[in-house]
Scaffold this active site. Structure first.
Site, PDB file in Angstrom:
ATOM      1  N   ASP A 178       1.004  -1.408   0.190  1.00 53.72           N
ATOM      2  CA  ASP A 178      -0.108   0.040  -0.374  1.00 53.72           C
ATOM      3  C   ASP A 178       0.515   1.752   0.017  1.00 53.72           C
ATOM      4  O   ASP A 178       0.188   2.221  -0.392  1.00 53.72           O
ATOM      5  CB  ASP A 178      -1.183   0.098   1.293  1.00 53.72           C
ATOM      6  CG  ASP A 178      -0.174   0.179   2.307  1.00 53.72           C
ATOM      7  OD1 ASP A 178       0.996  -0.559   2.902  1.00 53.72           O
ATOM      8  OD2 ASP A 178      -0.233   1.228   3.359  1.00 53.72           O
ATOM      9  N   ASP A 190       6.038   0.492   3.554  1.00 54.61           N
ATOM     10  CA  ASP A 190       6.194  -0.836   4.194  1.00 54.61           C
ATOM     11  C   ASP A 190       5.623  -1.897   3.530  1.00 54.61           C
ATOM     12  O   ASP A 190       5.697  -1.960   2.027  1.00 54.61           O
ATOM     13  CB  ASP A 190       5.096  -0.909   5.562  1.00 54.61           C
ATOM     14  CG  ASP A 190       3.374  -0.558   5.067  1.00 54.61           C
ATOM     15  OD1 ASP A 190       3.569  -0.982   3.782  1.00 54.61           O
ATOM     16  OD2 ASP A 190       2.967  -0.258   5.929  1.00 54.61           O
ATOM     17  N   GLU A 197       5.224   9.869   2.152  1.00 54.85           N
ATOM     18  CA  GLU A 197       5.298   8.460   2.410  1.00 54.85           C
ATOM     19  C   GLU A 197       4.458   8.425   1.209  1.00 54.85           C
ATOM     20  O   GLU A 197       3.119   8.802   1.933  1.00 54.85           O
ATOM     21  CB  GLU A 197       4.931   7.919   3.361  1.00 54.85           C
ATOM     22  CG  GLU A 197       4.376   6.574   3.560  1.00 54.85           C
ATOM     23  CD  GLU A 197       3.796   5.211   4.156  1.00 54.85           C
ATOM     24  OE1 GLU A 197       4.911   4.008   4.178  1.00 54.85           O
ATOM     25  OE2 GLU A 197       4.189   5.846   5.568  1.00 54.85           O
ATOM     26  N   TYR A 201      -5.417   0.819   9.706  1.00 50.11           N
ATOM     27  CA  TYR A 201      -6.910   1.184   8.288  1.00 50.11           C
ATOM     28  C   TYR A 201      -8.001   0.599   9.124  1.00 50.11           C
ATOM     29  O   TYR A 201      -8.450  -0.196   8.290  1.00 50.11           O
ATOM     30  CB  TYR A 201      -6.641   0.403   6.735  1.00 50.11           C
ATOM     31  CG  TYR A 201      -5.475   0.758   5.910  1.00 50.11           C
ATOM     32  CD1 TYR A 201      -5.416   1.946   5.867  1.00 50.11           C
ATOM     33  CD2 TYR A 201      -4.063   0.093   5.957  1.00 50.11           C
ATOM     34  CE1 TYR A 201      -4.674   2.494   4.720  1.00 50.11           C
ATOM     35  CE2 TYR A 201      -2.824   1.101   5.207  1.00 50.11           C
ATOM     36  CZ  TYR A 201      -3.186   2.118   4.893  1.00 50.11           C
ATOM     37  OH  TYR A 201      -2.524   3.322   3.786  1.00 50.11           O
TER      38      TYR A 201
END
Length: 500
Positions: free
Chosen positions: A91, A94, A480, A242
């Site tokens: 996603d 990571d 990120e 999430y």
């Protein structure tokens, strides 16, 4: 987020960056050259090749990435047996495959293709490729009845290490929702992604489109029949990473809306009518207006734009659009001195690209019907909505106080130290020896630029109501990249490439 002891040495460099940012100008200079939207669009799609998990195809263009996670789904546990879950996308920075935001990425990629296929031009093939990589994985994850494999990878194990996806040794635990442990938000979003993708592939691959639509119906029925939140079912394994803070009713309505568009069936129309009655009203801002969101967690604004032909939705869509105009008396967002939308202290560019996409889709609809909207008793033409979206794209691509692009590899100045494991560490070509959990710490802590260019990655960007930006791996909210920031950007860049 990396382990605490990895983060400690970031403090000094972060303070230096903050002091430097404080000296930056607060207004954008005039006379900026127009963005190269064609180049940005190409790179925006190339980014997805850097996020691929699984066996990479011969057509792979981002060559520093290699095969990874080839045994995903092979763990045996109390709930599951071995299943093929190779593929899909990581996603963000990571190495976990989170199914909820991945499905949302698929829905928005598909919507970009549906709305802007003509404008995509030669990049349409790459857009289809990016989408199919995702939907092939969703078909695997939903192959068993009344079950969705919603995540691969123990997030705590993963976030405790800084290592390449190609040789990670963290736990690749598989998590599922089913009839006894429901996950209606993931089911609704996955159904939306599959249904939207069926429309996107309808003309180029009708057999594949049929398969996607059939599975979308099955997945939606599962989520609607066995209602409950995956946050409750899976607890700490998905929250706070999430966690669906807005509840799952919006995802069920979102899924029904996309199935209705794909099928034109009265069955899903009835689900939409029932679903809107279940939706909680949004928080009021001092009694003057509503608070709006659109992203992997909250689909409400997107539902209203998608369902513009229904009066109740069109009225709410107008209210949403008015709330984003800089001159509105009832704004639901703020604007930085340099002109960037600001809505949340997290990944702000998710709001920027998502809101801008909805404004553009809405404006095109208004143009097609010869319509305008009424804001503060004033008639507003669709061109005003397009202007807002254009201003955000120009800011993202370099027309901002920092004079930098927030897309890696685009323009003369862009983020160099993004919070991304694969980009930070030496590639397999450069360092073929295995790297273990803590071997990446020196690369994380260095102030040198990342070793590999994750071309097309859009970072979180300025997120405190100012235009300040810290180019540091220690500030993941700002540096990120994520798949769901780029997905609506595909449609936006395609449009402005053709329309300036």
């Amino acid at each position: 987020m990396a382990a605490n002891r990895v983060m400690v040495s970031c403090v000094f460099s972060g303070l230096v960056a903050l002091m430097a940012a404080a000296t930056m100008p607060s207004a954008v200079a005039d006379g900026e050259p127009p963005p190269n939207y064609a180049d940005a669009l190409s790179k925006c799609l190339l980014f997805y090749e850097g996020q691929r998990s699984g066996k990479l195809p011969p057509t792979q263009r981002l060559n520093w990435r290699k095969d990874s996670a080839l045994n995903d789904g092979q763990d045996a546990g109390v709930w599951i047996l071995s299943v093929d879950l190779v593929g899909g996308y990581y996603d963000a920075g990571d190495n976990v495959k989170f199914g909820f935001p991945m499905a949302y990425t698929g829905t928005l990629l598909a919507w970009s293709i549906i709305e802007f296929s003509e404008e995509l031009g030669p990049e349409l093939a790459h857009a289809h490729e990016a989408l199919r990589w995702l939907t092939d994985y969703l078909l695997k994850a939903t192959a068993q009845p009344n079950t969705i494999f919603v995540q691969v990878g123990d997030p705590y194990s993963d976030h405790n290490c800084w290592e390449r996806p190609e040789d990670m040794d963290t736990l690749r635990t598989t998590y599922q929702v089913n009839d006894t442990h429901p996950g209606s938000e993931v089911a609704g979003e996955t159904a939306a992604a599959l249904a939207a993708a069926s429309i996107a592939f309808r003309s180029s691959d009708p057999a594949y489109a049929d398969e996607l639509l059939s599975r979308a119906k099955t997945v939606y029925n599962f989520g609607h029949t066995y209602q409950g939140s995956y946050g409750t079912s899976l607890g700490k394994w998905v929250c706070p990473f999430y966690c669906d803070y807005s509840g799952y009713q919006d995802e069920l309505l979102w899924g029904a809306a996309w199935l209705n568009r794909a099928t034109n069936s009265s069955e899903y129309q009835n689900h939409i009518i029932h679903g809107i009655q279940q939706m909680p009203m949004k928080t009021q801002l001092d009694g003057t207006g509503r608070e709006w969101f659109f992203g992997w967690d909250n689909k409400e604004a997107g539902i209203y734009i998608l369902r513009l032909t229904q009066k109740v939705f069109s009225q709410l869509a107008e209210e949403f659009a008015c709330s984003l105009l800089p001159q509105s008396h009832f704004k639901s967002v703020e604007y930085t001195p340099g002109g960037l939308m600001y809505n949340t202290p997290g990944c702000n560019f998710q709001d920027v690209t998502g809101f801008s996409f909805l404004l553009l889709v809405y404006a095109r609809h208004l143009i097609s019907v010869g319509g305008t909207i009424t804001c503060d008793n004033n008639q507003v033409p669709p061109s005003a909505l397009i202007d807002v979206a254009r201003s955000q794209m120009k800011y993202l691509l370099g027309d901002n106080p920092n004079k930098m692009s927030y897309m890696v590899g685009y323009g003369a100045k862009f983020p160099q130290m993004i919070h991304h494991r694969g980009s930070t560490l030496p590639s397999m070509d450069e360092h073929p020896q295995r790297m273990y959990c803590r071997d990446g710490e020196p690369y994380f802590n260095t102030t040198a630029p990342n070793r590999n260019l994750l071309v097309g990655a859009v970072v979180g960007g300025p997120n405190d109501g100012t235009d300040n930006f810290l180019d540091s791996r220690c500030v993941p909210n700002q540096t990120e990249p994520t798949t769901y920031v780029n997905a609506p950007l595909v449609g936006l860049l395609a449009y402005f490439n053709k329309n300036g």
